[in-house]
Design a protein around this motif. Structure first.
Motif, short mmCIF file in Angstrom:
data_model
loop_
_atom_site.label_atom_id
_atom_site.label_comp_id
_atom_site.label_asym_id
_atom_site.label_seq_id
_atom_site.Cartn_x
_atom_site.Cartn_y
_atom_site.Cartn_z
N PHE A 194 0.83 -1.21 0.00
CA PHE A 194 0.00 0.00 0.00
C PHE A 194 0.87 1.26 0.00
CE2 PHE A 194 -3.04 3.14 1.34
CZ PHE A 194 -4.30 2.64 1.00
N LYS A 195 1.94 1.25 0.83
CA LYS A 195 2.83 2.42 0.92
C LYS A 195 3.53 2.70 -0.40
CE LYS A 195 3.86 2.02 5.86
NZ LYS A 195 4.88 1.61 6.86
N ASN A 196 3.75 1.64 -1.20
CA ASN A 196 4.48 1.79 -2.47
C ASN A 196 3.55 1.99 -3.67
OD1 ASN A 196 6.96 1.43 -1.15
ND2 ASN A 196 6.77 -0.81 -1.28
N ALA A 197 2.25 2.09 -3.41
CA ALA A 197 1.28 2.14 -4.50
C ALA A 197 0.71 3.55 -4.70
CB ALA A 197 0.16 1.14 -4.25
N GLY A 198 1.50 4.56 -4.40
CA GLY A 198 1.04 5.95 -4.58
C GLY A 198 -0.16 6.26 -3.73
N PRO A 199 -0.07 6.05 -2.40
CA PRO A 199 -1.25 6.26 -1.55
C PRO A 199 -1.66 7.73 -1.51
CG PRO A 199 0.69 5.93 -0.18
CD PRO A 199 1.12 5.66 -1.60
N LYS A 200 -2.96 7.94 -1.47
CA LYS A 200 -3.52 9.29 -1.43
C LYS A 200 -4.63 9.36 -0.39
CE LYS A 200 -1.29 11.38 -4.87
NZ LYS A 200 -0.52 12.63 -4.68
N VAL A 201 -4.82 10.56 0.13
CA VAL A 201 -5.90 10.80 1.08
C VAL A 201 -7.11 11.35 0.33
CG1 VAL A 201 -6.64 12.08 3.14
CG2 VAL A 201 -4.29 11.23 2.97
N LEU A 202 -8.31 10.81 0.65
CA LEU A 202 -9.56 11.30 0.08
C LEU A 202 -10.35 12.02 1.16
CD1 LEU A 202 -10.63 7.95 -1.62
CD2 LEU A 202 -9.59 9.89 -2.79
N GLU A 203 -11.10 13.03 0.77
CA GLU A 203 -11.96 13.74 1.72
C GLU A 203 -13.41 13.70 1.25
OE1 GLU A 203 -11.14 17.90 2.14
OE2 GLU A 203 -10.85 18.19 -0.01
N PRO A 204 -14.36 13.73 2.21
CA PRO A 204 -15.78 13.72 1.82
C PRO A 204 -16.19 15.06 1.21
CG PRO A 204 -15.55 13.84 4.22
CD PRO A 204 -14.18 13.68 3.66
N ILE A 205 -16.87 14.98 0.07
CA ILE A 205 -17.38 16.15 -0.64
C ILE A 205 -18.90 16.13 -0.57
CG2 ILE A 205 -17.45 17.39 -2.85
CD1 ILE A 205 -14.67 17.31 -1.62
N TYR A 206 -19.49 17.28 -0.32
CA TYR A 206 -20.94 17.37 -0.19
C TYR A 206 -21.53 18.27 -1.27
CZ TYR A 206 -21.40 14.88 4.23
OH TYR A 206 -21.43 13.89 5.18
N ASP A 207 -22.74 17.90 -1.73
CA ASP A 207 -23.52 18.80 -2.56
C ASP A 207 -24.15 19.84 -1.64
OD1 ASP A 207 -23.13 17.59 -5.07
OD2 ASP A 207 -24.64 16.07 -4.62
N LEU A 208 -24.04 21.11 -2.04
CA LEU A 208 -24.54 22.22 -1.23
C LEU A 208 -25.50 23.06 -2.06
CD1 LEU A 208 -24.28 24.14 1.33
CD2 LEU A 208 -22.44 25.27 0.06
N GLU A 209 -26.66 23.35 -1.51
CA GLU A 209 -27.60 24.29 -2.13
C GLU A 209 -27.84 25.43 -1.15
OE1 GLU A 209 -30.41 21.79 -5.25
OE2 GLU A 209 -31.22 22.33 -3.28
N VAL A 210 -27.57 26.66 -1.60
CA VAL A 210 -27.76 27.84 -0.75
C VAL A 210 -28.89 28.67 -1.34
CG1 VAL A 210 -26.67 29.83 0.33
CG2 VAL A 210 -25.28 27.84 -0.27
N PHE A 211 -29.87 29.03 -0.52
CA PHE A 211 -30.96 29.90 -0.93
C PHE A 211 -30.70 31.27 -0.30
CE2 PHE A 211 -32.49 25.59 -0.97
CZ PHE A 211 -33.14 25.51 -2.19
N VAL A 212 -30.51 32.27 -1.16
CA VAL A 212 -30.01 33.55 -0.67
C VAL A 212 -30.67 34.71 -1.41
CG1 VAL A 212 -28.04 33.42 -2.26
CG2 VAL A 212 -27.86 34.84 -0.24
N PRO A 213 -30.98 35.82 -0.71
CA PRO A 213 -31.47 37.00 -1.42
C PRO A 213 -30.43 37.49 -2.42
CG PRO A 213 -31.79 37.22 0.96
CD PRO A 213 -30.93 36.02 0.75
N ALA A 214 -30.89 38.02 -3.55
CA ALA A 214 -29.99 38.40 -4.64
C ALA A 214 -28.92 39.38 -4.20
CB ALA A 214 -30.81 38.99 -5.80
N ASP A 215 -29.24 40.30 -3.27
CA ASP A 215 -28.26 41.32 -2.89
C ASP A 215 -27.11 40.77 -2.04
OD1 ASP A 215 -30.35 40.91 -1.14
OD2 ASP A 215 -30.30 42.91 -0.26
N TYR A 268 -35.83 34.10 -4.92
CA TYR A 268 -34.51 34.01 -4.31
C TYR A 268 -33.55 33.33 -5.26
CZ TYR A 268 -35.88 35.80 0.19
OH TYR A 268 -36.28 36.63 1.19
N GLN A 269 -32.27 33.56 -5.01
CA GLN A 269 -31.23 32.91 -5.81
C GLN A 269 -30.88 31.57 -5.18
OE1 GLN A 269 -30.06 34.33 -8.77
NE2 GLN A 269 -31.75 35.73 -8.31
N LYS A 270 -30.78 30.56 -6.02
CA LYS A 270 -30.33 29.23 -5.54
C LYS A 270 -28.95 28.97 -6.11
CE LYS A 270 -31.78 25.15 -7.12
NZ LYS A 270 -32.61 23.95 -7.33
#
Length: 719
Positions: free
Chosen positions: A614-635, A660-662
């Motif tokens: 595993f150490k010799n196989a180009g190990p990489k760290v992964l992080e959790p990614i989330y879908d985000l929806e923000v509802f916000v006034p245009a200004d 509203y802006q999404k």
């Protein structure tokens, strides 16, 4: 109190953004119905709805409060819901057990993000909506502008039943275009003075009356025919058309009140009593098996428990809806979820903390009981020959999480038990004991939500607790092939230990073909697949384990031990100690001893060979990614976008939704840790957001190095 029939009962959820005046309206409704003799105030900490100590401390509603009023021989069950998005669980609960939403709109601001959030919940659940403009006495209230905004957002379905003659501190009169009358009040409010519409308002009133008639006629063929013939409808015909339009969400009537001065409340209640659909008018619900359950008082008794509260000097109070049949005091029922028997010794109807004992409640009614043995929020109790279960309430994903610890370690067990009890009151508090992160994590809907939990633990339960940022569940994987072998040999007199394992690791992708040949250092390794296991890892991703050993180099009986050794290292990756995922392991050779080889030897050999590869196989760290929806006034859009870009978010798109802006984005979980606080600060509390887990992705190299260094420092400290 009389026994109300199913066709005399109406269940109404009182919802709206924070500060729109729901609790104040509830006081006025109870006062008008004669349930209370004097209206309480939030400042006075003496309202019927906000009777829990934490609500009086913060001046905010935290829990939904159930109360009832008797009005014109009808029973109105009303649930006053918290307005803050942090306490959305109460609103969702109420909408699921009620048949009508009364959405309050703050006359100072018009439709806010909170209004939009409430409306989206009614859309999901297909609940009828009445809009109610409140605080018309505010000097910031511009009703004409705000009603225009409402019609722009909600379209022609948004139909005025009333409008104020003027707004601001002098507000005291409105025009009702259903009854075509002027309503006005003395400074103390209460009973209205009803007069003919003044000449200067008649043209506007007639125009709005005609629009209301047309909207009512659209919901019934016979009414439509009559409207085409005479271009008018009687009051009763209009009420019938509006009722049918409410059920099908074809009309959103708009009313006006000043709840703080008790102006317009009595007329609103007349409309609720006369026009809002009865339980019997609404579509039947379905049980967990998808079967229709009619609100039939003559049917088998089925009772759904939608809410629990812990109240001083009483203990557990269980709130229920009679889904079918008739519930009587003394009934013995079976818990469909837990298999236990329950005797309902007493049943009550509610008015906040006050309860009135009744003998029976029919299908569709709301009530409560106390001192049940084994009933939890979400359970169903049934009579004989009835097996209904209901699971229709779905709560949103958590938005804010903190690791929690008792300040005194001896209080840990007591703290856990208290949180589990509180979760019965608010299911959007979620407790997780993470073996992976070695933390106890409490999840909620926002910082205020978890601050409320902490306040209750410290003030009600007398348990001091500390919050800290939760660790992130990183993952590790590999990016190239690698080969390794390891011999485990131990001799200590008598039988020894011996096992040797040769294996290859490579990144796994869905649908990849079985291996045939590998090349390492100019040497070719041919594979002959003899066995394959695909393991769906409980932490996500896969491990594919292939036995390609030929010539009896390793006996097949040792393969489970080799897999066990590999799995042990998958649970503790070499870079950060995080779980590993999406790896294919091919065991192709090895050695064994006729006497000294055993499962432990091969497990340890496999564990070490896998760690080296595993150490010799180009190990990489992964992080959790989330879908985000923000509802916000245009200004506020620019500020919100800039903040997200500083959080390593990738903007996926922007859209306009109901005024509203999404904004849609993908964002690392690490950057969401305090996002609810930041967003509230940026927008003055006028924005909201939803999140959902999307995937695991590679972290940037600089962050990977920081994570590795932190893990090494932690490991050194433990040594």
């Amino acid at each position: 109190m009389k026994v109300y029939k199913t066709n005399e009962i109406k269940n109404i959820a009182l919802i709206g953004s924070a500060g729109s005046g729901k609790t104040t309206l509830a006081e006025a409704m109870l006062f008008e119905a004669g349930v209370i003799k004097r209206r309480g105030t939030i400042e006075g900490k003496n309202t019927v709805s906000d009777y829990f100590p934490v609500e009086q401390e913060y001046g905010y509603s935290v829990f939904p409060t159930v109360f009832h009023v008797e009005w014109n021989n009808k029973k109105l069950n009303i649930i006053d819901c918290p307005g803050s998005d942090d306490f959305v669980g109460g609103e969702i609960t109420a909408l699921n057990v009620c048949d009508q939403a009364l959405v309050l709109v703050n006359g100072q601001y018009g439709p806010e993000v909170g209004t939009q959030n409430c409306f989206r919940q009614t859309e999901k659940l297909k609940k009828p909506v009445i809009f109610l403009f409140n605080q018309l006495d505010s000097d910031k209230c511009d009703f004409d502008t705000q009603i225009a905004n409402m019609k722009e957002i909600y379209g022609s379905k948004c139909v005025q039943v009333q409008y104020p003659i003027s707004t601001g501190p002098g507000f005291n009169a409105l025009i009702d275009v259903l009854l075509m009358k002027k309503y006005s009040w003395k400074p103390e409010g209460g009973a209205p003075i009803i007069e003919d519409i003044p000449a200067e308002e008649m043209d506007k009133a007639k125009e709005l009356h005609q629009a209301l008639v047309e909207a009512a006629a659209e919901n019934d063929e016979s009414l439509m025919e009559k409207f085409f013939e005479s271009e008018s409808l009687t009051e009763d015909e209009m009420r019938e058309g509006i009722r049918k339009g409410l059920v099908t969400r074809s009309i959103y009537p708009v009313f006006c009140v000043c709840a703080g001065k008790d102006m317009g409340v009595r007329r609103l209640m007349e409309f609720l009593g006369n026009v809002v659909p009865f339980v019997s008018d609404m579509p039947s619900v379905r049980n967990a098996a998808g079967e229709e359950v009619k609100a039939d008082p003559a049917g088998p008794t089925s009772v759904y428990f939608y809410k629990t509260s812990m109240e001083p000097h009483i203990g557990e109070v269980s709130y229920f809806k009679v889904m079918s049949g008739t519930l009587k005091a003394g009934d013995e029922l079976t818990n469909a979820d837990r298999g236990s028997k329950e005797r309902i010794a007493q049943i009550y109807v509610c008015a906040g903390a006050n309860r009135i004992a009744v003998d029976e409640l029919q299908a569709g009614d709301l009530g409560c009981t106390v001192k049940l043995k084994d009933v939890r929020t979400g359970n169903t109790l049934n009579s004989k020959d009835c097996e209904n279960k209901f699971s229709f309430i779905q709560y949103p994903n958590s938005k804010y999480s903190r690791a929690i610890k008792a300040a005194n370690e001896a209080d840990t067990e007591k703290m856990m038990a208290a949180i589990m009890r509180m979760r019965q009151e608010d299911p959007t508090w979620v407790l997780e004991q993470s073996k992976e992160l070695r933390q106890t994590i409490v999840h909620g809907q926002g910082e205020f939500h978890l601050r409320t939990l902490k306040w209750r633990l410290e003030n009600n339960e007398k348990i001091q607790v500390n919050y800290e940022e939760p660790k992130i569940p990183y993952r590790e994987t590999i990016t190239k092939m690698a080969r390794a072998d390891y011999r485990h040999k131990k001799q200590s007199g008598g039988a020894g230990q011996f096992g040797e394992v040769h294996l290859i690791v490579e990144p796994y992708t869905e649908g990849m073909p079985d291996p045939t040949v590998y090349k390492f250092g100019g040497q070719e390794f041919k594979m002959n697949v003899k066995g394959k296991e695909e393991i769906d890892l409980e932490w996500g991703g896969k491990l594919v384990f292939i036995n390609s050993v030929v010539g009896g180099a390793i006996d097949a009986r040792f393969m489970p031990a080799i897999l066990k050794g590999v799995m042990a290292r998958m649970e503790q990756g070499p870079l950060t100690g995080s779980y590993a995922r999406d790896v294919r392991v091919i065991v192709y050779d090895g050695k064994m001893h006729p006497v000294d080889s055993n499962e432990l030897s091969f497990m340890l050999a496999a564990r070490n060979a896998f760690a080296e590869a595993f150490k010799n196989a180009g190990p990489k760290v992964l992080e959790p990614i989330y879908d985000l929806e923000v509802f916000v006034p245009a200004d506020y859009m620019g500020d919100v976008m800039s903040d997200l870009q500083g959080r390593r978010a990738i903007i996926m798109g922007m859209d306009s939704e109901a005024g509203y802006q999404k904004l849609s984005a993908k964002i690392p979980l690490k950057e969401l840790s305090s996002y609810s606080i930041a967003l509230s600060s940026l927008t003055g509390g006028r924005a909201s957001f939803d999140t959902k887990f999307a995937s695991y992705e590679l972290v940037p190299n600089d962050i990977q190095q920081q994570l590795i260094a932190a893990h090494e420092a932690e490991a050194a400290a433990e040594d």
